[in-house]
Design a protein around this motif. Structure first.
Motif, mmCIF file in Angstrom:
data_model
loop_
_atom_site.group_PDB
_atom_site.id
_atom_site.type_symbol
_atom_site.label_atom_id
_atom_site.label_comp_id
_atom_site.label_asym_id
_atom_site.label_seq_id
_atom_site.Cartn_x
_atom_site.Cartn_y
_atom_site.Cartn_z
ATOM 1 N N MET A 191 0.836 -1.180 0.000
ATOM 2 C CA MET A 191 0.000 0.000 0.000
ATOM 3 C C MET A 191 0.880 1.242 0.000
ATOM 4 N N LYS A 192 0.474 2.216 -0.754
ATOM 5 C CA LYS A 192 1.219 3.476 -0.766
ATOM 6 C C LYS A 192 0.654 4.390 0.305
ATOM 7 N N ARG A 193 1.525 5.243 0.808
ATOM 8 C CA ARG A 193 1.082 6.229 1.782
ATOM 9 C C ARG A 193 1.789 7.540 1.511
ATOM 10 N N LEU A 194 1.148 8.598 1.942
ATOM 11 C CA LEU A 194 1.727 9.925 1.805
ATOM 12 C C LEU A 194 2.898 10.030 2.767
ATOM 13 N N SER A 195 4.065 10.377 2.239
ATOM 14 C CA SER A 195 5.268 10.490 3.053
ATOM 15 C C SER A 195 5.478 11.946 3.467
ATOM 16 N N GLN A 196 5.369 12.187 4.761
ATOM 17 C CA GLN A 196 5.606 13.534 5.258
ATOM 18 C C GLN A 196 7.056 13.938 4.998
ATOM 19 N N GLU A 197 7.969 12.992 5.148
ATOM 20 C CA GLU A 197 9.388 13.285 4.909
ATOM 21 C C GLU A 197 9.616 13.737 3.474
ATOM 22 N N ILE B 241 -5.886 18.533 2.278
ATOM 23 C CA ILE B 241 -5.802 18.184 0.855
ATOM 24 C C ILE B 241 -5.827 19.430 -0.017
ATOM 25 N N SER B 242 -6.701 20.368 0.295
ATOM 26 C CA SER B 242 -6.763 21.588 -0.529
ATOM 27 C C SER B 242 -5.470 22.397 -0.410
ATOM 28 N N GLN B 243 -4.881 22.435 0.777
ATOM 29 C CA GLN B 243 -3.602 23.142 0.938
ATOM 30 C C GLN B 243 -2.492 22.420 0.170
ATOM 31 N N LEU B 244 -2.506 21.102 0.217
ATOM 32 C CA LEU B 244 -1.505 20.317 -0.504
ATOM 33 C C LEU B 244 -1.639 20.546 -2.010
ATOM 34 N N GLU B 245 -2.867 20.605 -2.501
ATOM 35 C CA GLU B 245 -3.083 20.878 -3.924
ATOM 36 C C GLU B 245 -2.563 22.258 -4.306
ATOM 37 N N LYS B 246 -2.765 23.240 -3.437
ATOM 38 C CA LYS B 246 -2.289 24.601 -3.721
ATOM 39 C C LYS B 246 -0.763 24.642 -3.714
ATOM 40 N N ILE C 289 1.333 15.566 -6.753
ATOM 41 C CA ILE C 289 1.031 14.977 -5.448
ATOM 42 C C ILE C 289 1.403 13.495 -5.391
ATOM 43 N N PRO C 290 1.176 12.694 -6.446
ATOM 44 C CA PRO C 290 1.590 11.284 -6.363
ATOM 45 C C PRO C 290 3.087 11.097 -6.082
ATOM 46 N N ASP C 291 3.899 12.107 -6.379
ATOM 47 C CA ASP C 291 5.335 12.015 -6.080
ATOM 48 C C ASP C 291 5.609 11.993 -4.580
ATOM 49 N N LEU C 292 4.614 12.351 -3.766
ATOM 50 C CA LEU C 292 4.788 12.378 -2.316
ATOM 51 C C LEU C 292 4.503 11.022 -1.672
ATOM 52 N N TYR C 293 4.025 10.071 -2.466
ATOM 53 C CA TYR C 293 3.681 8.759 -1.930
ATOM 54 C C TYR C 293 4.855 7.803 -2.007
ATOM 55 N N VAL C 294 4.944 6.925 -1.022
ATOM 56 C CA VAL C 294 5.994 5.900 -0.972
ATOM 57 C C VAL C 294 5.325 4.533 -0.785
ATOM 58 N N ASP C 295 6.043 3.490 -1.166
ATOM 59 C CA ASP C 295 5.530 2.121 -1.051
ATOM 60 C C ASP C 295 5.909 1.472 0.266
ATOM 61 N N ASN C 296 5.065 0.585 0.682
ATOM 62 C CA ASN C 296 5.365 -0.365 1.765
ATOM 63 C C ASN C 296 5.828 0.221 3.079
ATOM 64 N N GLU C 297 5.399 1.402 3.406
ATOM 65 C CA GLU C 297 5.675 1.944 4.724
ATOM 66 C C GLU C 297 4.353 2.044 5.454
ATOM 67 N N PRO C 298 4.175 1.293 6.510
ATOM 68 C CA PRO C 298 2.877 1.327 7.193
ATOM 69 C C PRO C 298 2.595 2.691 7.796
ATOM 70 N N MET C 299 1.323 3.065 7.767
ATOM 71 C CA MET C 299 0.898 4.322 8.382
ATOM 72 C C MET C 299 0.551 4.012 9.827
ATOM 73 N N LEU D 72 -10.441 9.034 1.105
ATOM 74 C CA LEU D 72 -11.607 9.455 0.356
ATOM 75 C C LEU D 72 -11.198 10.050 -0.991
ATOM 76 N N ARG D 73 -10.206 10.905 -0.971
ATOM 77 C CA ARG D 73 -9.712 11.515 -2.218
ATOM 78 C C ARG D 73 -9.225 10.432 -3.183
ATOM 79 N N LYS D 74 -8.502 9.448 -2.648
ATOM 80 C CA LYS D 74 -7.996 8.355 -3.484
ATOM 81 C C LYS D 74 -9.163 7.583 -4.097
ATOM 82 N N ALA D 75 -10.176 7.299 -3.306
ATOM 83 C CA ALA D 75 -11.345 6.574 -3.813
ATOM 84 C C ALA D 75 -12.055 7.384 -4.894
#
Length: 115
Positions: free
Chosen positions: A1-7, A50-55, A64-74, A108-111
């Motif tokens: 599963m991909k997750r948004l990486s704060q780092e 999400i709206s701030q991230l989009e801005k 935004i998809p560049d901020l996601y990483v694989d296989n790191e549990p949230m 929700l946004r992903k769905a």
């Protein structure tokens, strides 16, 4: 599963802000995000909505998809201690609720994008 990486988000926002020669104040004006929140974001102390991230993505020019990483549990961890005051406990509970709401916004946004 991909997750948004704060780092990764922090790294990209800081780098692109500097490449575009923007101060935090200028980025704040361009995005409508409070300057203090920009500073907290760059110090990994704040996760934008999400709206701030989009801005931010629009102004700084990243996807935004560049901020996601694989296989790191949230994982969210909240520390509670009997030495905390009631106000501190309420703050931890509120923080946890905000983190869970943020996670739900992302799911929700992903769905919605996958429909």
């Amino acid at each position: 599963m991909k997750r948004l990486s704060q780092e990764r988000m922090v790294e990209i926002v800081k780098k692109l802000r500097k490449v575009k020669d923007l101060t935090q104040e200028q980025l704040s004006s361009a995005t409508g995000i409070n300057r203090q929140m920009i500073g907290r974001l760059e110090n990994s102390e704040y996760m934008p909505s999400i709206s701030q991230l989009e801005k931010l993505a629009e102004v700084l020019g990243f996807d935004i998809p560049d901020l996601y990483v694989d296989n790191e549990p949230m994982i969210y961890t909240a520390f509670r201690s009997s030495s905390m005051s009631e106000e501190e406990r309420e703050g931890v509970d509120h923080m946890f609720e905000m983190m869970m709401a943020s996670k739900q916004q992302l799911l929700l946004r992903k769905a919605m994008l996958n429909e």
